[in-house]
Design a protein around this motif. Sequence first.
Motif, PDB file in Angstrom:
ATOM      1  N   PHE A 192      38.020   9.179 -41.373  1.00  0.00           N
ATOM      2  CA  PHE A 192      38.708   8.112 -40.652  1.00  0.00           C
ATOM      3  C   PHE A 192      38.988   6.911 -41.545  1.00  0.00           C
ATOM      4  N   HIS A 193      37.957   6.386 -42.205  1.00  0.00           N
ATOM      5  CA  HIS A 193      38.138   5.238 -43.084  1.00  0.00           C
ATOM      6  C   HIS A 193      38.481   5.692 -44.496  1.00  0.00           C
ATOM      7  N   ARG A 194      39.102   4.805 -45.262  1.00  0.00           N
ATOM      8  CA  ARG A 194      39.580   5.131 -46.601  1.00  0.00           C
ATOM      9  C   ARG A 194      38.882   4.278 -47.652  1.00  0.00           C
ATOM     10  N   ILE A 202      45.373  -0.471 -46.712  1.00  0.00           N
ATOM     11  CA  ILE A 202      45.309   0.559 -45.665  1.00  0.00           C
ATOM     12  C   ILE A 202      43.845   0.926 -45.466  1.00  0.00           C
ATOM     13  N   ASP A 203      43.264   0.501 -44.370  1.00  0.00           N
ATOM     14  CA  ASP A 203      41.830   0.660 -44.141  1.00  0.00           C
ATOM     15  C   ASP A 203      41.446   2.034 -43.610  1.00  0.00           C
ATOM     16  N   ALA A 266      30.262  -0.230 -49.677  1.00  0.00           N
ATOM     17  CA  ALA A 266      31.547   0.398 -49.994  1.00  0.00           C
ATOM     18  C   ALA A 266      32.603  -0.001 -48.975  1.00  0.00           C
ATOM     19  N   HIS A 267      33.823   0.423 -49.241  1.00  0.00           N
ATOM     20  CA  HIS A 267      34.972   0.133 -48.388  1.00  0.00           C
ATOM     21  C   HIS A 267      34.918   0.914 -47.079  1.00  0.00           C
ATOM     22  N   LYS A 268      33.974   1.863 -46.963  1.00  0.00           N
ATOM     23  CA  LYS A 268      33.764   2.670 -45.777  1.00  0.00           C
ATOM     24  C   LYS A 268      32.281   3.013 -45.715  1.00  0.00           C
TER      25      LYS A 268
END
Length: 331
Positions: A192-194, A202-203, A266-268
């Motif tokens: 789901f998350h990137r 773009i999340d 992290a970003h996710k």
Amino acid sequence: MRPFTYNRATDVAAAVEQVSLNKEAKFIAGGTNLLDLMKIDVMHPQHLVDITRLALNTIEDTANGGLRLGALVTNADTAYNEKVEQRYPLLSHAILAGASAQLRNKATDGGNLLQRTRCYYFYDKATPCNKREPGSGCSAKEGFNRIHAILGTSEHCIATHPSDMCVALAALEATVQVSGPNGDRAIPFADFHRLPGDTPHIDSNLKEDEIITAIELPAKGFEKNFTYLKLRDRQSYAFALVSVAAALDMDGNTIKEARIALGGVAHKPWRNTAAEEMLANQPATTENFRKVAETILQEAKGFKYNAFKIELAKRAIVRALQQAAKLEEGA
């Protein structure tokens, strides 16, 4: 705040149609993040589609023995739901570790997945930010980056995902149900998350004209051996420096399966399934937990002010696994 138009959707199909026909439109439910960003002009949709009256506010059993959380169920109602507390206590604990009681009463489960980063520079329009304005640069890399990512970063962004709930959902391997102009689809939570890569703005892999309708939890809830450990600068209303959702399936002192998800790094929500597999059919010992922690953080990269997070994360993983396995510290 810039002027915008508003209307209230009556069903999912109508909501999707309104957003698909207007690229400057956004869905709004609790609005606990979107309205903040609109007030400081970081996000400025021209039209808001209110989805709070859609029939997405129930928690129901699924045919496979899991639980379906409607996207509009509030975080508070989810955390205190009897079925969630009994069958998925990891999720309940994670939600209650986040935000404040007032925000949890308003924020929705679907909206929680879509929170934007809390990077200082993302919120400050006077500084370059690739998430806010692609191609402008990342101020955090050379700036005050104490709260920023140590895993999965790119030259374009070192921001972190802020959610506590999502860390638990990653460990539980939830599925996100969405609806769009082309019909319904299910997105595994891991997808789901990137990570930021070269498109940090773009999340998630949710399309602009898709709406989250539900979050589905599998039957396995790890209700016996779990913990959510959140390390932060103050005890309430603070984002995680490092958080760990640990879930173990155990037979006596032997670990049959382990799930470990990290937040604040992290970003996710971050998982390393290869590291988790190191614990399969192994005794629950602090030494084994340390080996796993080293493996998870082996590719971590610290920046000027956040390098301390690497050791902090290792210790947090060990501590969380000790708590989940119900070991005494140092055993």
